[in-house]
Design an enzyme around this catalytic site. Structure first.
Site: not given
Ligand code: GLP
Length: 260
Positions: A66, A135, A137, A142
């Site tokens: 993304d 959440d 995702h 989302e």
């Molecule tokens: C972000 C990314 C995701 C990631 C998630 C968790 O928003 N777009 O790809 O898996 O958040 O992030 P973290 O690993 O920092 O908890």
């Protein structure tokens, strides 16, 4: 779904082993890279193996999950730059081998379609690394995302923007509202999904993903529909699993013939 409860460093080694196997056995391996803090230790380990053990990425390609929409080209939090810092610049990918959706394209819908085509033309993703949002995702899909969705524009939830504010000096208003993200349908086409999660803030999302009903309310639950998923969680992220002791027992008695 193979659920492995292991401390962070061990989880990172297992994920790196899976990536290494793809790099060593495939002629043109295609990696799916995630941003966020969850895969950082994996990138650290891969960079170490490159420096110390000659692990090469020269014949590999990689696609990011993304990208934020509308961040200035040089902004350090553009995921394209984040992945350059965390992995690409530390190993030997060929020039242009690492791609991200173009969150600054004039025509975002076209950029999303182009990205889908690029992944397909590369032969699809062999190993997709994933994190999970609090959440539920994955990538930036989302709650409410179609389980069959493809790469497209999404609006981030308030919670995700709050969670990600730490990358923007704690300023929620600096976190973009929109992104381009691979869809859940896109992610499901990768041949092996490897999801990492740590910490108690992920415990509910991990519980839902593995044990909840498949639902757009918890987008990661769609992983239950994929035939080859490895989930690597630490004790805290596993703390709400009803099947936690079963998963630990499976691991303790893993037959030698069962691959990751
Ligand atoms: C972000 C990314 C995701 C990631 C998630 C968790 O928003 N777009 O790809 O898996 O958040 O992030 P973290 O690993 O920092 O908890």
């Amino acid at each position: 779904m193979d659920v492995v409860v292991a401390p962070g460093p061990e989880a990172a080694r297992i994920a790196a082993d899976i990536v290494e196997r793809a790099l060593r056995t495939k002629e043109q391996p295609v990696l799916g890279l995630a941003t966020g803090s969850s895969p950082l230790a994996v990138y650290e380990e891969l960079a170490r193996r490159h420096a110390e053990e000659g692990l090469s990425f020269a014949h590999a390609r990689a696609f990011l999950l993304d990208e934020y929409v509308g961040l200035p080209e040089e902004h350090p939090e553009r995921y394209r730059h984040v992945i350059e810092r965390e992995l690409a610049e530390r190993v030997d990918f060929a020039l242009g081998a690492v791609q991200a959706p173009d969150g600054n394209a004039e025509d975002l819908a076209q950029a999303a379609a182009d990205y889908e085509r690029a992944i397909a033309e590369a032969g699809g993703v062999d190993v997709q690394l994933l994190g999970i949002g609090t959440d539920g995702h994955i990538a930036f899909n989302e709650p409410g995302s179609s389980l069959a969705s493809r790469t497209r524009i999404k609006t981030l939830t308030e919670q995700t923007r709050r969670d990600n504010a730490r990358f923007f000096d704690g300023d929620v208003d600096a976190v973009p509202r929109h992104c381009l993200t691979q869809g859940l349908g896109t992610i499901l086409e990768a041949r092996h999904l490897v999801l990492l999660a740590s910490g108690v803030s992920k415990a509910e999302a991990v519980h839902q993903m593995i044990e909840g009903p498949v639902s757009a309310m918890w987008p990661a639950t769609v992983l239950q529909m994929h035939p080859h998923v490895t989930v690597l969680v630490d004790d805290a992220a596993a703390s709400r699993l009803q099947l936690g002791s079963y998963f630990r027992e499976v691991r303790a008695h893993k037959p030698g013939w069962q691959p990751w």
